[in-house]
Design an enzyme around this catalytic site. Structure first.
Site, PDB file in Angstrom:
ATOM      1  CD1 TRP A 324       1.898  -1.135  10.579  1.00 34.41           C
ATOM      2  CD2 TRP A 324       2.849  -0.485   8.732  1.00 34.41           C
ATOM      3  NE1 TRP A 324       2.399   0.142  10.793  1.00 34.41           N
ATOM      4  CE2 TRP A 324       3.207   0.332   9.865  1.00 34.41           C
ATOM      5  CE3 TRP A 324       3.638  -0.181   7.528  1.00 34.41           C
ATOM      6  CZ2 TRP A 324       3.990   1.382   9.614  1.00 34.41           C
ATOM      7  CZ3 TRP A 324       4.600   0.868   7.369  1.00 34.41           C
ATOM      8  CH2 TRP A 324       4.747   1.636   8.447  1.00 34.41           C
ATOM      9  CG  HIS A 325       3.507  -0.923   3.779  1.00 38.34           C
ATOM     10  ND1 HIS A 325       3.975  -2.292   4.436  1.00 38.34           N
ATOM     11  CD2 HIS A 325       4.702  -0.141   3.766  1.00 38.34           C
ATOM     12  CE1 HIS A 325       5.258  -2.082   4.774  1.00 38.34           C
ATOM     13  NE2 HIS A 325       5.832  -0.984   4.299  1.00 38.34           N
ATOM     14  N   GLY A 326      -1.070  -0.355   3.886  1.00 35.61           N
ATOM     15  CA  GLY A 326      -2.252   0.060   3.445  1.00 35.61           C
ATOM     16  C   GLY A 326      -3.419  -0.856   3.195  1.00 35.61           C
ATOM     17  CG  PHE A 483       2.329   3.372   3.923  1.00 33.40           C
ATOM     18  CD1 PHE A 483       1.129   3.327   3.171  1.00 33.40           C
ATOM     19  CD2 PHE A 483       3.510   3.647   3.426  1.00 33.40           C
ATOM     20  CE1 PHE A 483       1.386   3.120   1.882  1.00 33.40           C
ATOM     21  CE2 PHE A 483       3.642   3.161   2.022  1.00 33.40           C
ATOM     22  CZ  PHE A 483       2.785   3.122   1.304  1.00 33.40           C
TER      23      PHE A 483
END
Length: 483
Positions: A324-326, A483
């Protein structure tokens, strides 16, 4: 429009005055909030307004369709339409290049050479956050936890309320929509508390995060030239940079919402005072952690079943959280590391041992608590190296550099005076956070001082620190905008 910019300092008072002095009804209040939120978002890139509007219309429309469905099959079809389209847009903008490059790299091991077509697009700011707002809404409707919202303006404010639009916290319809639908009256104490939290958030961002960023960026950017002690300090500085940056944003967001009579979900609860990794994840980015718990971990079975199911669920949660963060393998490794760190407590069912803040009602922690906090902090710092590194190779070489004989030598960082100043600021910051750790945010307790002079002296001292030690050079964007 950055929270720590002159533009926002002009924007916020104008909206505040219009909201309380000219918006005389709930309908006008919400319309003003929606217009202000769309203007706020358009200041980043007006072209992505269409994506935000489409996402909002999609979930509003499918929510009503699910509500009015004649049977479960029809309801399920509308539900999956929303899920697939939302995740499709998120995947297209955020992960397409990652998957294309990863696929080309993987088949190259078999002697096949592929030149993938890559997209040259900018990631729409806040897409991960407002997509998750919409997903939680349609999931809650599908599970009959809430009714679909019939008023489009009210729903659109829930999705795009400007304090939380680009970097959270990730709100739930069950928490925010009832506040949006209720007439707000000005509350001086609530507004004063909001300003107080904004002030503390600005100090976190401008003084702590941005000063740490100057040093961390130089060390990570030139890690091959740095000795072990400099690399170790670089990891420490990034650890405080990301905390000051993201929790500072959250403080400003929560404080700004209070100015308009709205309470957002708390996002940070002094995570670096945690005694184990499980406690850390109850205190860090709380809205995302709880989102994954409610909408992924529990549906997978949570902690029920045998050890293998618990282990599987933990790894799924943290790998998805990292992703999800990248779109980078470094985030996935960061997620796997956190899964490994938390796994022993999950298997031994000790992950809920530390629910209260450390040393509650005491000034100092016990020796055991101190050791627990230090060990947990070291593990967190180690994982953050992968989060910050450009790629896996960079992270590994960085860690090798730390665990070298030069770790016990004097740092070879050029601007040692800046480093010493930043260390002093961090120590003072941690002291204030420690003394205020039982509050919602560190300086909340100032309101309890009976003397108005003492309260204002505290505010003046904070403004003094921001003015003299804040980084007012080139504006450094908040980390979680990416993000």
């Amino acid at each position: 429009m950055l929270f720590n910019s002159i533009n926002f300092a002009i924007f916020l008072p104008i909206v505040f005055i219009l909201y309380w002095y000219f918006a005389k009804s709930l309908k006008i209040q919400n319309a003003l909030l929606l217009i202000s939120s769309y203007f706020f978002y358009a200041c980043w890139d007006w072209r992505f307004m269409f994506l935000l509007l489409f996402s909002t219309f999609l979930d509003y429309f499918t929510g009503l369709k699910m509500q009015n469905s004649q049977n479960q099959k029809e309801k399920r079809n509308w539900f999956w339409l929303s899920i697939v389209v939302n995740l499709g847009f998120l995947g297209f903008f955020k992960y397409y290049n990652f998957f294309a490059e990863s696929f080309a790299e993987s088949v190259s091991y078999f002697g096949w050479k592929i030149s993938p077509v890559l997209l040259k697009v900018i990631l729409p700011v806040g897409i991960s956050f407002y997509t998750f707002h919409g997903l939680s809404y349609v999931i809650d409707i599908y599970k009959n936890k809430i009714k679909a919202e019939s008023n489009f303006v009210d729903y659109a404010v829930f999705v795009s309320f400007f304090p939380l639009l680009v970097a959270g916290p990730i709100e739930r319809a069950t928490h925010l929509l009832p506040q949006i639908k209720k007439r707000r009256n000005f509350d001086y104490a609530q507004a004063a508390d909001g300003l107080r939290q904004i002030l503390w958030g600005l100090l976190k961002k401008i003084v702590i995060a941005d000063n740490c960023a100057e040093i961390a960026n130089q060390i990570f950017g030139n890690s091959s030239d740095m000795n072990g002690s400099s690399l170790f300090l670089g990891a420490i500085f990034f650890t405080f940079q990301i905390y000051g940056d993201f929790s500072g944003y959250s403080d400003i967001a929560l404080g700004t919402a209070r100015l308009f009579g709205i309470e957002l979900l708390r996002n940070f609860a002094f995570p670096y005072f945690s005694r184990d990794i499980a406690e850390f994840w109850r205190r860090w980015h709380i809205s995302l952690s709880s989102w994954f718990k409610d909408y992924l971990y529990i549906p997978l079975g949570g902690s029920k079943g045998g050890n293998w199911m618990r282990i599987r669920n933990v790894f799924i949660i943290f790998i998805v959280s990292g992703f999800w963060h990248g779109a980078n393998w470094t985030f996935i490794v960061w997620g796997i590391l956190n899964a490994l760190f938390i796994l022993p407590s999950v298997v031994m069912k000790t992950n809920r041992n530390n629910l209260e803040i450390v040393a509650k009602d005491r000034i100092l922690p016990t020796f055991k608590e101190l050791m627990q906090m230090m060990i947990t902090f070291i593990l967190i710092v180690f994982a953050w190296i992968f989060f910050r590194a450009e790629n896996i190779g960079h992270a590994i070489s960085y860690i090798k550099g730390i665990f070298s004989p030069s770790l016990i030598t004097y740092p070879n960082f050029d601007k040692i005076d800046d480093m010493l100043t930043a260390i002093i600021l961090i120590v003072v910051f941690l002291l204030v956070e420690w003394l205020g750790r039982e509050n919602q945010y560190a300086i909340e307790g100032i309101k309890n001082f009976n003397s108005k002079s003492i309260r204002w002296l505290c505010y003046i001292m904070i403004l003094f620190v921001i003015y003299f030690y804040g980084n007012f050079g080139e504006s450094i964007e908040f980390i979680y905008f990416q993000f």
